[in-house]
Design a protein around this motif. Structure first.
Motif, mmCIF file in Angstrom:
data_model
loop_
_atom_site.group_PDB
_atom_site.id
_atom_site.type_symbol
_atom_site.label_atom_id
_atom_site.label_comp_id
_atom_site.label_asym_id
_atom_site.label_seq_id
_atom_site.Cartn_x
_atom_site.Cartn_y
_atom_site.Cartn_z
ATOM 1 N N ARG A 26 0.804 -1.220 0.000
ATOM 2 C CA ARG A 26 0.000 0.000 0.000
ATOM 3 C C ARG A 26 0.839 1.273 0.000
ATOM 4 O O ARG A 26 0.297 2.366 -0.084
ATOM 5 C CB ARG A 26 -0.926 0.032 1.227
ATOM 6 N N ARG A 27 2.167 1.134 0.104
ATOM 7 C CA ARG A 27 3.052 2.304 0.111
ATOM 8 C C ARG A 27 4.107 2.122 -0.971
ATOM 9 O O ARG A 27 4.780 1.105 -1.010
ATOM 10 C CB ARG A 27 3.721 2.480 1.468
ATOM 11 N N VAL A 28 4.228 3.145 -1.821
ATOM 12 C CA VAL A 28 5.125 3.065 -2.969
ATOM 13 C C VAL A 28 5.868 4.384 -3.139
ATOM 14 O O VAL A 28 5.259 5.446 -3.050
ATOM 15 C CB VAL A 28 4.337 2.752 -4.264
ATOM 16 N N ILE A 29 7.168 4.301 -3.386
ATOM 17 C CA ILE A 29 7.940 5.461 -3.810
ATOM 18 C C ILE A 29 8.090 5.339 -5.319
ATOM 19 O O ILE A 29 8.568 4.324 -5.824
ATOM 20 C CB ILE A 29 9.331 5.496 -3.160
ATOM 21 N N SER A 30 7.672 6.381 -6.025
ATOM 22 C CA SER A 30 7.790 6.396 -7.476
ATOM 23 C C SER A 30 8.677 7.565 -7.893
ATOM 24 O O SER A 30 8.365 8.723 -7.612
ATOM 25 C CB SER A 30 6.410 6.542 -8.123
ATOM 26 N N THR A 31 9.779 7.248 -8.554
ATOM 27 C CA THR A 31 10.690 8.276 -9.056
ATOM 28 C C THR A 31 10.555 8.359 -10.560
ATOM 29 O O THR A 31 10.782 7.375 -11.260
ATOM 30 C CB THR A 31 12.146 7.944 -8.697
ATOM 31 N N GLU A 32 10.180 9.527 -11.047
ATOM 32 C CA GLU A 32 10.152 9.763 -12.489
ATOM 33 C C GLU A 32 11.571 10.152 -12.889
ATOM 34 O O GLU A 32 12.004 11.285 -12.679
ATOM 35 C CB GLU A 32 9.147 10.849 -12.842
ATOM 36 N N ILE A 33 12.311 9.185 -13.440
ATOM 37 C CA ILE A 33 13.743 9.404 -13.667
ATOM 38 C C ILE A 33 14.038 10.411 -14.771
ATOM 39 O O ILE A 33 15.132 10.963 -14.820
ATOM 40 C CB ILE A 33 14.491 8.078 -13.907
ATOM 41 N N SER A 34 13.060 10.692 -15.623
ATOM 42 C CA SER A 34 13.310 11.682 -16.677
ATOM 43 C C SER A 34 13.418 13.100 -16.117
ATOM 44 O O SER A 34 13.984 13.977 -16.772
ATOM 45 C CB SER A 34 12.225 11.621 -17.752
ATOM 46 N N VAL A 35 12.884 13.337 -14.916
ATOM 47 C CA VAL A 35 12.983 14.657 -14.300
ATOM 48 C C VAL A 35 13.812 14.639 -13.020
ATOM 49 O O VAL A 35 14.061 15.697 -12.440
ATOM 50 C CB VAL A 35 11.590 15.282 -14.020
ATOM 51 N N ASP A 36 14.245 13.465 -12.591
ATOM 52 C CA ASP A 36 14.992 13.349 -11.345
ATOM 53 C C ASP A 36 16.271 14.177 -11.416
ATOM 54 O O ASP A 36 17.024 14.096 -12.387
ATOM 55 C CB ASP A 36 15.320 11.891 -11.051
ATOM 56 N N GLY A 37 16.476 14.990 -10.400
ATOM 57 C CA GLY A 37 17.673 15.810 -10.330
ATOM 58 C C GLY A 37 17.615 17.109 -11.104
ATOM 59 O O GLY A 37 18.537 17.911 -11.034
#
Length: 106
Positions: A26-37
């Motif tokens: 029920r808990r998720v970390i989602s990183t959009e790598i195209s905008v990360d950083g």
């Protein structure tokens, strides 16, 4: 992407998360790598799409956050949590800034 973003997949993220949600995740970390950083703004439409399909998910958005207004935009989109590490490190957001904002999910 996986393995330090060296391995990629053409699999869509929503069915991927749904697969785990079926096992009780029920808990998720989602990183959009195209905008990360980049500090140029988060992938709000991605997070909205995920939460539209999985509204019970506690989603932590990551990638692109560069300002307090980005956090407010994510909050307005229903995202309950956000990672702001680089924005703090780069001095774009301070901890006192964060303590002053009023988020609906708090």
């Amino acid at each position: 992407a996986a393995e330090g973003w060296t391995a990629t997949s053409d699999r869509d993220i929503v069915p991927f998360i749904e697969g785990y949600a079926s096992y009780g995740i029920r808990r998720v970390i989602s990183t959009e790598i195209s905008v990360d950083g980049t500090l140029e703004g988060p992938a709000v439409s991605l997070y909205r799409r995920i939460l539209d399909i999985l509204p019970e998910l506690w989603l932590v958005a990551s990638g692109g956050v560069g300002s307090i207004s980005d956090i407010a935009t994510l909050d307005a989109a229903g995202v309950p949590a956000v990672i702001v590490g680089k924005a703090i490190y780069e001095g774009r957001i301070s901890l006192s800034d964060i303590s002053r904002i009023n988020l609906s999910s708090c």
